[in-house]
Design a protein around this motif. Structure first.
Motif, short mmCIF file in Angstrom:
data_model
loop_
_atom_site.label_atom_id
_atom_site.label_comp_id
_atom_site.label_asym_id
_atom_site.label_seq_id
_atom_site.Cartn_x
_atom_site.Cartn_y
_atom_site.Cartn_z
N LEU A 93 -12.46 2.36 6.76
CA LEU A 93 -11.59 2.95 5.74
C LEU A 93 -11.70 2.22 4.42
O LEU A 93 -11.56 2.81 3.34
CB LEU A 93 -10.14 2.95 6.22
N ALA A 94 -11.94 0.91 4.48
CA ALA A 94 -12.02 0.12 3.25
C ALA A 94 -13.39 0.22 2.59
O ALA A 94 -13.49 0.26 1.36
CB ALA A 94 -11.68 -1.34 3.54
N PHE A 95 -14.46 0.26 3.39
CA PHE A 95 -15.81 0.15 2.82
C PHE A 95 -16.73 1.31 3.19
O PHE A 95 -17.92 1.27 2.83
CB PHE A 95 -16.43 -1.18 3.24
N GLY A 96 -16.22 2.31 3.84
CA GLY A 96 -17.03 3.50 4.05
C GLY A 96 -17.17 4.29 2.76
O GLY A 96 -16.47 4.05 1.77
N ASN A 97 -18.09 5.25 2.76
CA ASN A 97 -18.24 6.11 1.59
C ASN A 97 -16.94 6.86 1.31
O ASN A 97 -16.13 7.09 2.20
CB ASN A 97 -19.38 7.12 1.82
N ASP A 98 -16.78 7.28 0.08
CA ASP A 98 -15.54 7.95 -0.33
C ASP A 98 -15.18 9.12 0.57
O ASP A 98 -16.05 9.90 0.98
CB ASP A 98 -15.69 8.49 -1.76
N ALA A 99 -13.89 9.23 0.86
CA ALA A 99 -13.35 10.39 1.58
C ALA A 99 -12.00 10.73 0.98
O ALA A 99 -11.38 9.91 0.29
CB ALA A 99 -13.20 10.08 3.07
N PHE A 100 -11.55 11.94 1.22
CA PHE A 100 -10.24 12.39 0.73
C PHE A 100 -10.10 12.17 -0.78
O PHE A 100 -9.14 11.59 -1.26
CB PHE A 100 -9.11 11.68 1.49
N GLY A 101 -11.10 12.62 -1.50
CA GLY A 101 -11.04 12.53 -2.95
C GLY A 101 -11.18 11.12 -3.49
O GLY A 101 -10.78 10.85 -4.62
N GLY A 102 -11.76 10.24 -2.70
CA GLY A 102 -11.96 8.87 -3.17
C GLY A 102 -10.79 7.95 -2.95
O GLY A 102 -10.82 6.80 -3.38
N LEU A 103 -9.76 8.42 -2.25
CA LEU A 103 -8.58 7.59 -2.01
C LEU A 103 -8.82 6.56 -0.92
O LEU A 103 -8.10 5.55 -0.84
CB LEU A 103 -7.38 8.46 -1.66
N VAL A 112 -1.67 1.29 3.46
CA VAL A 112 -1.63 0.64 2.14
C VAL A 112 -2.86 -0.24 1.91
O VAL A 112 -3.63 -0.01 0.98
CB VAL A 112 -0.34 -0.18 1.95
N TYR A 113 -3.06 -1.26 2.75
CA TYR A 113 -4.12 -2.21 2.42
C TYR A 113 -5.51 -1.60 2.46
O TYR A 113 -6.31 -1.79 1.52
CB TYR A 113 -4.09 -3.45 3.33
N PHE A 114 -5.86 -0.89 3.53
CA PHE A 114 -7.23 -0.40 3.64
C PHE A 114 -7.61 0.53 2.48
O PHE A 114 -8.69 0.38 1.90
CB PHE A 114 -7.45 0.30 4.99
N PRO A 115 -6.75 1.49 2.08
CA PRO A 115 -7.09 2.30 0.92
C PRO A 115 -7.20 1.49 -0.37
O PRO A 115 -8.14 1.69 -1.16
CB PRO A 115 -5.94 3.31 0.83
N VAL A 116 -6.26 0.56 -0.61
CA VAL A 116 -6.31 -0.22 -1.85
C VAL A 116 -7.56 -1.11 -1.87
O VAL A 116 -8.19 -1.29 -2.92
CB VAL A 116 -5.03 -1.05 -2.02
N ALA A 117 -7.93 -1.67 -0.72
CA ALA A 117 -9.17 -2.46 -0.66
C ALA A 117 -10.36 -1.59 -1.04
O ALA A 117 -11.31 -2.06 -1.69
CB ALA A 117 -9.34 -3.05 0.73
N HIS A 118 -10.34 -0.33 -0.62
CA HIS A 118 -11.43 0.59 -1.00
C HIS A 118 -11.46 0.78 -2.51
O HIS A 118 -12.53 0.75 -3.12
CB HIS A 118 -11.22 1.93 -0.30
N TRP A 119 -10.30 0.96 -3.14
CA TRP A 119 -10.26 1.14 -4.58
C TRP A 119 -10.88 -0.05 -5.32
O TRP A 119 -11.57 0.11 -6.31
CB TRP A 119 -8.82 1.27 -5.08
N VAL A 120 -10.57 -1.25 -4.84
CA VAL A 120 -10.86 -2.47 -5.60
C VAL A 120 -12.18 -3.11 -5.21
O VAL A 120 -12.91 -3.62 -6.07
CB VAL A 120 -9.71 -3.48 -5.41
N SER A 164 1.90 0.57 -3.70
CA SER A 164 2.36 -0.32 -2.63
C SER A 164 3.87 -0.28 -2.49
O SER A 164 4.39 -0.21 -1.36
CB SER A 164 1.89 -1.75 -2.92
N PHE A 165 4.59 -0.30 -3.59
CA PHE A 165 6.06 -0.32 -3.52
C PHE A 165 6.59 0.97 -2.88
O PHE A 165 7.45 0.92 -1.99
CB PHE A 165 6.65 -0.50 -4.92
N VAL A 166 6.08 2.10 -3.31
CA VAL A 166 6.60 3.39 -2.82
C VAL A 166 6.26 3.57 -1.34
O VAL A 166 7.13 3.90 -0.52
CB VAL A 166 6.04 4.55 -3.66
N VAL A 167 5.01 3.36 -0.97
CA VAL A 167 4.60 3.61 0.40
C VAL A 167 5.23 2.58 1.35
O VAL A 167 5.64 2.93 2.46
CB VAL A 167 3.07 3.62 0.52
N THR A 168 5.33 1.33 0.91
CA THR A 168 6.00 0.32 1.75
C THR A 168 7.45 0.69 1.99
O THR A 168 7.97 0.52 3.11
CB THR A 168 5.91 -1.07 1.10
#
Length: 434
Positions: free
Chosen positions: A45-55, A128-136, A365-369
């Motif tokens: 989820l963190a380092f695979g190719n983009d899915a779900f619109g790049g999220l 939260v973490y796995f998607p944000v790690a993908h972004w960054v 992070s704040f909203v989803v947490t």
């Protein structure tokens, strides 16, 4: 890996003796839980190719599969000249994934059910973490063919996790502290650190481990690693001095707790900037972060949320300071992958990118947490009972105590009175009460 046990001792020393085992366990279990998740689907989820619109990343590496074309390991980063076996990269990135939820535990010690915390770590890491790690962290052509929007589209700079780790965890800590509510008796009885030597030991282990965190993010023994190694050292030193100077002026005494907290604040702030600023810029980032974070420990009292070990003041504020200051102190003089900040003729362009990245992660992070915490709170329950909290969470959650006072009692004294007497001589901390 050493950073997570180091964090456990850093936090464990700041709580009361009847809660220290639970604090250690909340951190230690992140190694176990996230380690399993990372193997099953987290890395994908963190380092695979983009899915779900790049999220988020795709499911291409489920179970750490599809990494062995033609019977040999894939090489990550071969096109950049910094190629390493993909499983080495997997294990390195796992340690970021482990420590990030562990950081959150400092906002809510002494009142959480242990298995509710475990479920929170599962949900928070996944959503939260796995998607944000993908972004960054997922760069085009490096760990994936098409990576995260912060790294590739926005082109904000974050070398080792100021957004994905520290702002992410700090915002989550704030949300969790608000949803769970205050400890019994807080702020009238804020508690005192039960072991300042534990705190300093933990901070020292963190400082050492952080070289792997920051310099290691160069993924090789190269010039970028050397820059990160140097700026991490000088920023942490300057931040320690900055925090202690604030304590001296505000409280009249520099404290051991303040020194340890200042060092961690400097480490947090330099994390996103360590490869993008020169040594003097590192000194500036560290000193500013140490002073600002020391001033921010009073925020929880002003607004009434019980962030017990100042995750907000150190990690959220420190992460914001370090991420935004790249827009001022960033320079291409040592690293062509950097960008020139305002003080080096770059204008406000990079500062704007840094701000978008920082506040996007904070808000998400704040909203989803908050949603995850409310879900757990109103289903299986998140807090122990008031009776268990008063008696000590170590007993109620683990049927253990951290220290055996039977020898003291047999000598005619009581362990609790001796401990309380020692605690009463501990100088007041810079707002970082257990």
């Amino acid at each position: 890996m050493l950073m997570t046990p180091g964090l456990a001792f850093f936090y464990g020393g700041m709580v009361r003796s009847k809660s220290v085992l639970n604090m250690l366990m909340m951190n230690f279990m992140c190694l176990a839980i996230v380690g399993v998740l990372w193997c099953l689907y987290g890395f994908s989820l963190a380092f695979g190719n983009d899915a779900f619109g790049g999220l988020v990343g795709s499911f291409q590496y489920l179970g750490l599969g599809n990494m062995f074309p033609n019977g040999s390991q894939a090489i990550v980063g071969a096109s950049t000249g910094d190629g390493i076996p993909i499983l080495a990269f997997v294990m390195f990135q796992l340690m970021f994934a482990v420590i990030t939820p562990a950081l959150i535990s400092g906002a809510v010690p002494e009142r959480i059910k242990f298995w509710s915390w475990g479920i929170f770590v599962v949900l928070w890491s996944t959503i939260v973490y796995f998607p944000v790690a993908h972004w960054v962290f997922a760069f085009d052509g490096y760990a994936s063919d098409k990576g995260g929007w912060i790294a590739n589209s926005l082109k904000a700079l974050d070398f080792a996790g100021g957004t994905a780790v520290h702002i992410n965890a700090g915002a989550a800590g704030l949300a969790l502290a608000i949803v769970l509510g205050k400890r019994r008796g807080w702020p009238r009885d804020p508690g005192r650190p039960h072991s300042l030597p534990f705190v300093l030991l933990g901070a020292s282990l963190l400082w050492f481990g952080w070289y792997g965190f920051n310099a290691g993010s160069a993924l090789g023994a190269n010039s970028t690693a050397a820059i990160a190694f140097t700026t991490t050292t000088v920023a942490t030193a300057a931040a320690t001095i900055g925090w202690l100077l604030v304590e001296q002026v505000r409280d009249g005494k520099p404290t051991t707790l303040g020194a340890a907290s200042g060092a961690v604040a400097g480490l947090v702030a330099i994390t996103p900037a360590c490869a993008y600023v020169n040594p003097v810029g590192g000194l500036a980032v560290g000193f500013i972060a140490g002073a600002v974070c020391a001033l921010c420990v009073s925020i929880k009292f002003r607004f009434g949320f019980d962030d017990s070990l100042d995750v907000v003041a150190v990690h959220l504020v420190g992460g914001l300071v370090g991420t935004l200051l790249i827009g001022f102190f960033g320079t291409t003089s040592l690293n062509s992958s950097s960008a020139d900040g305002l003080f080096y003729g770059g204008g406000f362009d990079q500062l704007g990118k840094q701000a978008v990245a920082a506040f996007a992660v904070l808000l998400y992070s704040f909203v989803v947490t908050s949603i995850i915490a409310l879900l757990i709170k109103y289903t299986i329950g998140f807090r122990v009972t008031e009776e268990d909290e008063a008696a000590g969470i170590d007993e109620s959650q683990h049927a253990e105590t951290s220290y055996d006072y039977s020898g003291l009692r047999s000598g005619g004294g009581t362990g609790s009175s001796i401990l309380d007497g020692a605690a009463s001589r501990v100088p007041a901390s810079a707002g970082q009460e257990g």
